[in-house]
Write an enzyme that holds these catalytic residues in place. Sequence first.
Site, mmCIF file in Angstrom:
data_model
loop_
_atom_site.group_PDB
_atom_site.id
_atom_site.type_symbol
_atom_site.label_atom_id
_atom_site.label_comp_id
_atom_site.label_asym_id
_atom_site.label_seq_id
_atom_site.Cartn_x
_atom_site.Cartn_y
_atom_site.Cartn_z
ATOM 1 N N HIS A 11 15.357 -19.489 4.206
ATOM 2 C CA HIS A 11 14.080 -19.690 3.914
ATOM 3 C C HIS A 11 13.896 -20.937 3.006
ATOM 4 O O HIS A 11 13.303 -21.221 2.008
ATOM 5 C CB HIS A 11 13.805 -18.500 2.660
ATOM 6 C CG HIS A 11 12.136 -18.313 2.349
ATOM 7 N ND1 HIS A 11 11.604 -16.981 2.266
ATOM 8 C CD2 HIS A 11 11.015 -19.158 2.480
ATOM 9 C CE1 HIS A 11 10.433 -17.083 2.187
ATOM 10 N NE2 HIS A 11 9.874 -18.288 2.227
ATOM 11 N N ARG A 23 6.687 -15.030 7.383
ATOM 12 C CA ARG A 23 7.281 -14.042 6.736
ATOM 13 C C ARG A 23 8.510 -13.309 7.695
ATOM 14 O O ARG A 23 7.859 -13.184 8.801
ATOM 15 C CB ARG A 23 6.666 -13.347 5.823
ATOM 16 C CG ARG A 23 5.937 -13.940 4.752
ATOM 17 C CD ARG A 23 6.868 -13.997 3.598
ATOM 18 N NE ARG A 23 6.294 -14.551 2.327
ATOM 19 C CZ ARG A 23 6.076 -15.971 2.241
ATOM 20 N NH1 ARG A 23 6.526 -16.762 3.132
ATOM 21 N NH2 ARG A 23 5.673 -16.400 0.876
#
Length: 310
Positions: free
Chosen positions: A273, A225
């Site tokens: 991502h 993350r």
Amino acid sequence: MAILLSTKLNAMEAWRDALLAEDPGLDIRMFPDAGDPADIEAAVVWTAHDLMELRRYPNLKLMVSMGAGVDHLTRPPGPPPGVPVARLKDARLTSGMAEFVLLNVMRFHRQDLEYRAQQAARIWNELPAPDTTKRRIGILGLGELGSAAARTLLPLGFPVMGWTRNPRQVEGVETFHGADGLDAMLRRTDILVCLLPLTPDTRGVVNARTLGLLPRGAFLINAARGGHVVDADLLAALDSGQVAGAALDVFEPEPLPTDHPYWGHPKVLVWPHAASITIPSSAAPQVVENLRRAREGRPLINLVDFTAGY
């Protein structure tokens, strides 16, 4: 049992079709067309969904997250009180992440950044051959994803280390735990891979202090993350040469702003991502199994422990 399905528009139909292929009898409603809110007993969602919206469904018995990470579900207001949340532990999702880690370990190990720079400058120059046995890999997090990445790297001859909050053993991996263990591993890490869950304890774990413990010229791979990395500290380490390169798949915020320094930095590789994207056809059997268990009142699988953060 009516199921609310909510994810990115371009993936909604693929998820619907995969779930119906596993159980043609499912009553699937695609957000925002939920019908009568009282009909909805389960929600299969990703970050696109507004968690406050789920409080509209009085009979909700189960939430399923379409990924391994659940930090997006811990943000206020969080899931509806009392509703259990399950996450995915999918073999294809896991293998995709191991592929991403391997790809970037090899890019850094085989001096790809240097060779691409030479190509751009039309320079023909053979660099010294790297030694796999001397390129030490340190993995932050040895859960499903971190352990799979380690098992992918070990057969190639890399010395692989791993750090976890509590003691954990993985065959062939030298393991560390706790604050002292983290510092000890970082001092010996040539390529640092972050695959930790994002919790209050791990937010900002890649910072000026921890980057400074790495051997000069180390590399960073972050596919966990964006909140794990203090961006200003990483940019400073890259510019000083303390860190020789970074492969980043996750950011805070996302999408990465177009004026962010990462985009044009010569030592940074940027992904949107996309390190490992859930494949609906692979994940659907697990989701349907939990839907059946919820309907029948049986124990659910892969429940999220919000006290631990994953």
